[in-house]
Design an enzyme around this catalytic site. Structure first.
Site, PDB file in Angstrom:
ATOM      1  N   HIS A   1      32.549  42.361  49.259  1.00 51.36           N
ATOM      2  CA  HIS A   1      30.359  42.538  49.466  1.00 51.36           C
ATOM      3  C   HIS A   1      29.859  42.776  49.700  1.00 51.36           C
ATOM      4  CE1 HIS A   1      32.158  38.434  48.616  1.00 51.36           C
ATOM      5  NE2 HIS A   1      33.683  38.170  49.530  1.00 51.36           N
TER       6      HIS A   1
ATOM      7  N   ARG B   1      27.974  38.988  37.656  1.00 53.64           N
ATOM      8  CA  ARG B   1      29.087  38.940  38.434  1.00 53.64           C
ATOM      9  C   ARG B   1      29.612  36.777  39.007  1.00 53.64           C
ATOM     10  NH1 ARG B   1      28.950  44.044  40.582  1.00 53.64           N
ATOM     11  NH2 ARG B   1      30.919  45.303  39.281  1.00 53.64           N
TER      12      ARG B   1
ATOM     13  N   ARG C   1      28.974  37.218  33.303  1.00 52.36           N
ATOM     14  CA  ARG C   1      30.903  37.060  32.620  1.00 52.36           C
ATOM     15  C   ARG C   1      31.568  35.849  33.384  1.00 52.36           C
ATOM     16  NH1 ARG C   1      33.618  41.838  36.047  1.00 52.36           N
ATOM     17  NH2 ARG C   1      32.877  40.542  38.014  1.00 52.36           N
TER      18      ARG C   1
ATOM     19  N   GLU D   1      38.940  46.846  30.631  1.00 53.41           N
ATOM     20  CA  GLU D   1      39.327  47.058  31.494  1.00 53.41           C
ATOM     21  C   GLU D   1      40.575  47.201  32.216  1.00 53.41           C
ATOM     22  OE1 GLU D   1      37.141  44.622  34.310  1.00 53.41           O
ATOM     23  OE2 GLU D   1      37.478  42.812  32.998  1.00 53.41           O
TER      24      GLU D   1
ATOM     25  N   ASN E   1      35.829  50.399  36.845  1.00 52.65           N
ATOM     26  CA  ASN E   1      36.131  50.111  38.194  1.00 52.65           C
ATOM     27  C   ASN E   1      37.656  50.148  38.058  1.00 52.65           C
ATOM     28  OD1 ASN E   1      33.551  50.218  38.695  1.00 52.65           O
ATOM     29  ND2 ASN E   1      33.004  48.203  39.118  1.00 52.65           N
ATOM     30  N   ASP E   2      37.901  48.732  37.094  1.00 52.85           N
ATOM     31  CA  ASP E   2      39.464  48.551  36.880  1.00 52.85           C
ATOM     32  C   ASP E   2      39.804  48.868  35.378  1.00 52.85           C
ATOM     33  OD1 ASP E   2      39.984  46.067  38.583  1.00 52.85           O
ATOM     34  OD2 ASP E   2      38.726  44.783  37.515  1.00 52.85           O
TER      35      ASP E   2
ATOM     36  N   ARG F   1      42.320  50.358  43.682  1.00 54.11           N
ATOM     37  CA  ARG F   1      40.539  50.990  43.773  1.00 54.11           C
ATOM     38  C   ARG F   1      40.402  50.192  44.774  1.00 54.11           C
ATOM     39  NH1 ARG F   1      37.365  46.518  39.909  1.00 54.11           N
ATOM     40  NH2 ARG F   1      35.738  46.212  41.164  1.00 54.11           N
TER      41      ARG F   1
ATOM     42  N   CYS G   1      29.209  48.915  32.781  1.00 54.56           N
ATOM     43  CA  CYS G   1      29.028  47.889  33.652  1.00 54.56           C
ATOM     44  C   CYS G   1      29.679  48.627  34.639  1.00 54.56           C
ATOM     45  CB  CYS G   1      29.092  46.891  33.589  1.00 54.56           C
ATOM     46  SG  CYS G   1      30.216  45.850  33.348  1.00 54.56           S
TER      47      CYS G   1
HETATM   48  C1  PEP Z   1      34.797  46.691  36.738  1.00 54.74           C
HETATM   49  O1  PEP Z   1      35.788  46.506  36.669  1.00 54.74           O
HETATM   50  O2  PEP Z   1      34.603  48.006  35.719  1.00 54.74           O
HETATM   51  C2  PEP Z   1      33.922  45.724  36.715  1.00 54.74           C
HETATM   52  C3  PEP Z   1      32.342  45.587  36.737  1.00 54.74           C
HETATM   53  O3  PEP Z   1      34.427  44.321  37.069  1.00 54.74           O
HETATM   54  P1  PEP Z   1      34.527  44.646  38.848  1.00 54.74           P
HETATM   55  O4  PEP Z   1      33.967  45.637  39.356  1.00 54.74           O
HETATM   56  O5  PEP Z   1      33.740  43.416  39.046  1.00 54.74           O
HETATM   57  O6  PEP Z   1      36.280  44.348  38.682  1.00 54.74           O
HETATM   58 MG    MG Z   2      36.450  44.433  36.223  1.00 59.15          MG
END
Ligand code: PEP
Ligand code: MG
Length: 589
Positions: A192, A298, A338, A436, A459-460, A470, A507
């Protein structure tokens, strides 16, 4: 001088005294006297908190009635009775009015006196009731923490906030003007505090392990959110180096934001720059930062920090607020909502099941497809919100075509249900898939037939491609967005989208990185979605490049030797960009 290394989660540099925020898993309970004449405001805060707890308990009782035995329900019915008890209410109110104490103190003292009366009773049943008062108090204090404080805060001067971890409500309650940076023992790029720090453009380093044990309040700290380090008691030359970095960064940001961020390239071609948001984040100012829409909402934030699914109406209220806010961003704006992305490190007590390997378990769309009632309530709420402005639905963690097929069946059925009830919604609402998971990128040509757009969740995608958590600092050397394997998957996704004529965005946080975000545009991504505060910097860089320049930029990795590492590719891209636009050196620092 002492240096601690952690995970860089929000770029930038800070220098200032340490403010240690200790929550130890519990909310800090502020105790103070309210200013004369503020009693009525404090009573209002109390009433709002009681109403919130009542609502939570009532929906908890309703859900438990369907799911479990009568005993569980009775416990919470008893909590409801205690909450409504006139004597208890009266005692709390009297303490506020007569003692002029804040609502938290009044609740604490009233509960203490109730607990001590029950503790003295002989009957074990009544002695056990002490736990009920604990529970009610915890709920009330939590609800009060979510209501605006009328006076108090301990943070009274610009400082670097050091904590073991921070919940969203703890983070947003800190006065923004006094927070120079965040440094936390735990957390990761998705915690967070990290998301909020990025949203508010506050440098942040997480995963420092034991920073709270190593600092004293007021001691001098330097924080490097770009590389992931904090320095305690810096020597003179290190302090001077940071002062220069902080100044240069401020000037670079001011320079970038003095021009209206448009997302336009030098030749006029437009790249859509959208904002990543979550419930609870204020939408004001995003348009001015250059956001043309909301590219990632989100929704799971409505679930976090509570034990229950938010009701359909509660979801509808939150989604329509975002849809209406996005309308203001421009005439072609959109709000991409999402669906619930629980799981992995976003676990919710009482909802997420215990799994040996949650990142590979029943997360996101997998959870929704096995909890159809939850899925349907969320789809209903999103569809209802779509009546208020241009909305799109996006499914996270898609791995295969079956998931999109099953989600589409559910969506159509929910649409028929709403139509049958005469409820308005956008019949042609766009549907997108997040890319992802490597399998999704590898089968992007098949998935492209089933959706209206793709959004790369880098990110994923990086974590699953490199098999590197991560949030785990010890494998962070593998977390390389520009590793050739990741680039290949992004290219495959872009090609599949182009072949089918659908939009493709990024994103993930890499969209906001000047070097990487620009590289994704160079390989064909048409939209970047990021924390709005990063839009001016990215827009500034794009405005200095033409489509031809970007074609050249896309070839940088290919010009390196075949064994080039992700870090080498990143460095080569960075060098190419800074040679092309020398004045952006400080934006990239
Ligand atoms: C991602 O995985 O890049 C993504 C935007 O989702 P989150 O970071 O919320 O897992
Ligand atoms: Mg993600």
């Amino acid at each position: 001088m002492k240096t601690l290394a952690g995970i860089p989660v929000a770029r930038g540099f800070a220098s200032g005294p340490v403010f240690v925020f200790r929550s130890d898993g519990e909310l800090p309970i502020p105790e103070y006297l309210i200013d004369p004449g503020r009693e009525a405001d404090e009573l209002k805060r109390l009433k709002r908190a009681v109403a919130t707890v009542r609502r939570d308990l009532e929906s908890l009782v309703a859900v438990l009635k369907q799911r479990t035995g009568k005993e569980d329900v009775r416990v919470f019915e008893c909590h409801l009775m205690l909450l409504e008890d006139e004597l208890i209410q009266q005692e709390i109110e009297e303490r506020i009015v007569n003692g002029r104490v804040n609502a938290e103190t009044a609740v604490r003292k009233t509960m203490d006196s109730a607990r001590s009366q029950f503790e003295k009773m002989n009957d074990p049943y009544f002695r056990e009731r002490v736990r009920d008062f604990d529970d009610i108090e915890r709920r009330l204090q939590k609800a009060l923490a979510g209501c605006e404080h009328t006076t108090h805060t301990e943070l009274k001067a610009p400082s670097i906030v050091v904590a073991d971890d921070l919940t969203p409500s703890e983070t947003v309650q800190l006065p923004r003007e006094y927070v120079l940076g965040f440094a936390t023992d735990g957390g990761s790029s998705t915690s967070h505090v990290a998301l909020l720090a990025r949203a508010l453009a506050i440098p942040c380093v997480c995963g420092l392990g034991s920073v709270t044990a190593n600092v004293r309040p007021g001691e001098k700290m330097l924080l490097d959110g770009t590389n992931g380090a904090v320095i305690l008691n810096p020597d003179k030359s290190t302090q001077e180096r940071f002062d220069i970095l902080i100044n240069r960064q401020r000037e670079a940001l001011e320079g970038a934001s003095s021009k209206t961020p448009t997302g336009k390239l030098k030749d006029g071609r437009e790249i859509l720059l959208y904002a990543n948001v979550h419930p609870g984040l204020p939408y004001t100012g995003m348009k001015e930062l250059g956001a043309r829409g909301i590219g990632l909402y989100r929704s799971e934030y409505l679930w976090l920090d509570r034990e229950l699914e938010p009701s359909e109406d509660e979801q509808f209220n939150a989604y329509s607020e975002a849809v209406i806010a996005a309308r203001e961003f421009g005439k072609d704006s959109v709000c991409v909502i999402r669906t619930l992305d629980l799981g992995g490190d976003k676990l919710v007590k009482g909802i997420s099941s215990k799994e040996a390997n949650p990142f590979l378990g029943q997360r996101s769309i997998r959870y929704l497809l096995t909890h159809r009632d939850v899925f349907r309530r969320q789809l209903r709420a999103i569809l209802r919100a779509s009546a208020f402005g241009h909305t799109a639905i996006m499914y996270p963690m898609i791995s295969c075509t079956e998931e999109l097929r099953d989600a589409a069946v559910e969506l159509e059925s929910v649409k028929r249900e709403l139509a049958g009830e005469g409820i308005k919604f956008d019949e042609n609402i766009a549907v997108g898939a997040m890319i992802e998971v490597p399998a999704a990128a590898l089968s992007a040509d098949d998935l492209a037939r089933q959706v209206d757009f793709f959004s790369l969740g880098t990110n994923d995608l990086v974590q699953y491609t490199m098999a590197a958590d991560r949030g785990n600092d010890s494998v962070s050397y593998l977390y390389q967005p520009l590793n050739r394997a990741v680039i290949k998957l992004v290219r495959m996704t872009v090609e599949a989208a182009k072949a089918k004529g659908i939009h493709v965005s990024v994103c993930g946080e890499s969209a906001s990185d000047p070097v990487i975000g620009t590289f994704w545009v160079a390989v064909g991504v048409d939209t970047l979605s990021m924390s709005a505060t990063y839009i001016p910097g990215v827009s500034h860089i794009l405005s200095r490049l033409s489509s031809e320049d970007l074609d050249e930029y896309a070839k940088v990795p290919d010009s390196l030797h075949p064994g080039a590492t992700g870090a080498e590719i990143f460095d080569a891209c960075r060098t190419w960009l800074t040679n092309k636009i020398p004045e952006i050196e400080d934006l990239i620092a």
